[in-house]
Design a protein around this motif. Structure first.
Motif, PDB file in Angstrom:
ATOM      1  N   GLN A   2      10.432  -7.734  -6.941  1.00  0.00           N
ATOM      2  CA  GLN A   2      11.378  -8.422  -6.068  1.00  0.00           C
ATOM      3  C   GLN A   2      11.363  -7.846  -4.653  1.00  0.00           C
ATOM      4  OE1 GLN A   2      12.968 -11.227  -6.952  1.00  0.00           O
ATOM      5  NE2 GLN A   2      11.773 -11.036  -8.815  1.00  0.00           N
ATOM      6  N   VAL A   3      10.346  -7.075  -4.339  1.00  0.00           N
ATOM      7  CA  VAL A   3      10.212  -6.482  -3.014  1.00  0.00           C
ATOM      8  C   VAL A   3       9.985  -7.598  -1.999  1.00  0.00           C
ATOM      9  CG1 VAL A   3       8.744  -4.989  -1.600  1.00  0.00           C
ATOM     10  CG2 VAL A   3       9.261  -4.353  -3.952  1.00  0.00           C
ATOM     11  N   PRO A   4      10.700  -7.563  -0.869  1.00  0.00           N
ATOM     12  CA  PRO A   4      10.437  -8.570   0.173  1.00  0.00           C
ATOM     13  C   PRO A   4       8.985  -8.457   0.663  1.00  0.00           C
ATOM     14  CG  PRO A   4      12.460  -7.360   0.625  1.00  0.00           C
ATOM     15  CD  PRO A   4      11.785  -6.662  -0.512  1.00  0.00           C
ATOM     16  N   GLN A   5       8.398  -9.580   1.049  1.00  0.00           N
ATOM     17  CA  GLN A   5       6.983  -9.593   1.430  1.00  0.00           C
ATOM     18  C   GLN A   5       6.667  -8.572   2.516  1.00  0.00           C
ATOM     19  OE1 GLN A   5       4.657 -11.702  -0.268  1.00  0.00           O
ATOM     20  NE2 GLN A   5       3.458 -10.045   0.594  1.00  0.00           N
ATOM     21  N   ASP A   6       7.529  -8.452   3.520  1.00  0.00           N
ATOM     22  CA  ASP A   6       7.227  -7.529   4.617  1.00  0.00           C
ATOM     23  C   ASP A   6       7.340  -6.056   4.218  1.00  0.00           C
ATOM     24  OD1 ASP A   6      10.010  -7.507   4.430  1.00  0.00           O
ATOM     25  OD2 ASP A   6      10.311  -7.456   6.592  1.00  0.00           O
ATOM     26  N   GLN A   7       7.850  -5.787   3.017  1.00  0.00           N
ATOM     27  CA  GLN A   7       7.918  -4.416   2.520  1.00  0.00           C
ATOM     28  C   GLN A   7       6.913  -4.143   1.398  1.00  0.00           C
ATOM     29  OE1 GLN A   7      11.971  -3.365   1.550  1.00  0.00           O
ATOM     30  NE2 GLN A   7      12.731  -4.244   3.454  1.00  0.00           N
ATOM     31  N   PHE A   8       6.121  -5.137   1.049  1.00  0.00           N
ATOM     32  CA  PHE A   8       5.097  -4.971   0.023  1.00  0.00           C
ATOM     33  C   PHE A   8       4.043  -4.004   0.538  1.00  0.00           C
ATOM     34  CE2 PHE A   8       1.385  -6.587  -2.467  1.00  0.00           C
ATOM     35  CZ  PHE A   8       1.897  -6.317  -3.728  1.00  0.00           C
ATOM     36  N   ILE A   9       3.500  -3.155  -0.311  1.00  0.00           N
ATOM     37  CA  ILE A   9       2.611  -2.075   0.109  1.00  0.00           C
ATOM     38  C   ILE A   9       1.415  -2.576   0.916  1.00  0.00           C
ATOM     39  CG2 ILE A   9       1.383  -2.029  -2.113  1.00  0.00           C
ATOM     40  CD1 ILE A   9       2.132   1.033   0.089  1.00  0.00           C
ATOM     41  N   ASP A  10       0.787  -3.664   0.497  1.00  0.00           N
ATOM     42  CA  ASP A  10      -0.386  -4.142   1.230  1.00  0.00           C
ATOM     43  C   ASP A  10      -0.014  -4.676   2.609  1.00  0.00           C
ATOM     44  OD1 ASP A  10      -2.126  -3.396  -0.756  1.00  0.00           O
ATOM     45  OD2 ASP A  10      -2.160  -5.369  -1.707  1.00  0.00           O
ATOM     46  N   ASP A  11       1.143  -5.293   2.726  1.00  0.00           N
ATOM     47  CA  ASP A  11       1.600  -5.761   4.038  1.00  0.00           C
ATOM     48  C   ASP A  11       1.846  -4.574   4.965  1.00  0.00           C
ATOM     49  OD1 ASP A  11       2.703  -8.953   3.991  1.00  0.00           O
ATOM     50  OD2 ASP A  11       2.198  -8.012   2.097  1.00  0.00           O
ATOM     51  N   TRP A  12       2.432  -3.509   4.433  1.00  0.00           N
ATOM     52  CA  TRP A  12       2.664  -2.302   5.229  1.00  0.00           C
ATOM     53  C   TRP A  12       1.337  -1.688   5.679  1.00  0.00           C
ATOM     54  CZ3 TRP A  12       1.323   2.822   4.582  1.00  0.00           C
ATOM     55  CH2 TRP A  12       1.927   3.711   5.464  1.00  0.00           C
ATOM     56  N   ILE A  13       0.355  -1.652   4.776  1.00  0.00           N
ATOM     57  CA  ILE A  13      -0.961  -1.098   5.108  1.00  0.00           C
ATOM     58  C   ILE A  13      -1.609  -1.917   6.231  1.00  0.00           C
ATOM     59  CG2 ILE A  13      -3.316  -0.804   4.212  1.00  0.00           C
ATOM     60  CD1 ILE A  13      -1.917  -0.006   1.501  1.00  0.00           C
ATOM     61  N   ALA A  14      -1.596  -3.229   6.116  1.00  0.00           N
ATOM     62  CA  ALA A  14      -2.189  -4.084   7.147  1.00  0.00           C
ATOM     63  C   ALA A  14      -1.434  -3.949   8.464  1.00  0.00           C
ATOM     64  CB  ALA A  14      -2.211  -5.538   6.687  1.00  0.00           C
ATOM     65  N   LYS A  15      -0.114  -3.878   8.405  1.00  0.00           N
ATOM     66  CA  LYS A  15       0.684  -3.710   9.627  1.00  0.00           C
ATOM     67  C   LYS A  15       0.326  -2.393  10.311  1.00  0.00           C
ATOM     68  CE  LYS A  15       5.418  -3.308  11.272  1.00  0.00           C
ATOM     69  NZ  LYS A  15       6.813  -3.146  10.891  1.00  0.00           N
ATOM     70  N   SER A  16       0.140  -1.351   9.536  1.00  0.00           N
ATOM     71  CA  SER A  16      -0.244  -0.052  10.100  1.00  0.00           C
ATOM     72  C   SER A  16      -1.624  -0.132  10.748  1.00  0.00           C
ATOM     73  CB  SER A  16      -0.233   1.024   9.012  1.00  0.00           C
ATOM     74  OG  SER A  16       1.070   1.188   8.495  1.00  0.00           O
ATOM     75  N   ALA A  17      -2.560  -0.838  10.118  1.00  0.00           N
ATOM     76  CA  ALA A  17      -3.895  -1.011  10.691  1.00  0.00           C
ATOM     77  C   ALA A  17      -3.818  -1.784  12.009  1.00  0.00           C
ATOM     78  CB  ALA A  17      -4.811  -1.728   9.707  1.00  0.00           C
TER      79      ALA A  17
END
Length: 120
Positions: A2-17
């Motif tokens: 139920q994690v919000p999309q913007d807090q999903f691990i892969d989204d965080w990784i891409a945002k960091s990149a």
């Protein structure tokens, strides 16, 4: 999940990149290695990711005696949702490279070690 999309691990990784790409000096080489965590067991997917693959069916494993067909469909659906999400996140990274005029100055290697837990 139920994690919000913007807090999903892969989204965080891409945002960091993307932050790294946007902050890097345009006139200097840079190195980035982007390793997504999501398409590995336990193969979690957000509600939005599951909605993107809802109603689709997947080929079952040919010789799986350990997973029933319903469980195989669930696992493969979550896996497909994760891979589809990574495709979208990679697209965002590619667009970030284009925005910074790095697209034609960048080497990319896209590798995958996934799929081993699909019951085959």
């Amino acid at each position: 999940s139920q994690v919000p999309q913007d807090q999903f691990i892969d989204d965080w990784i891409a945002k960091s990149a993307l932050e790294l790409i946007r902050q890097a000096p345009r006139d200097r080489p840079m190195f980035a290695q982007v390793n997504y965590a999501g398409p590995h067991p336990p193969l979690m997917a957000t509600p939005g990711m599951r909605a993107d693959v809802a109603g689709k069916s997947w080929p079952n494993a040919q010789n799986s005696s350990s997973l029933d067909k319903v469980l195989q469909q669930l696992i493969r659906s979550n896996y497909a949702a994760g891979i589809q999400r990574i495709d979208a996140l990679n697209r965002a990274i590619f667009e970030g490279l284009q925005e910074r005029d790095r697209w034609n100055k960048t080497y990319m290697c896209i590798l995958s070690d996934n799929g081993e837990m699909l019951g085959d």
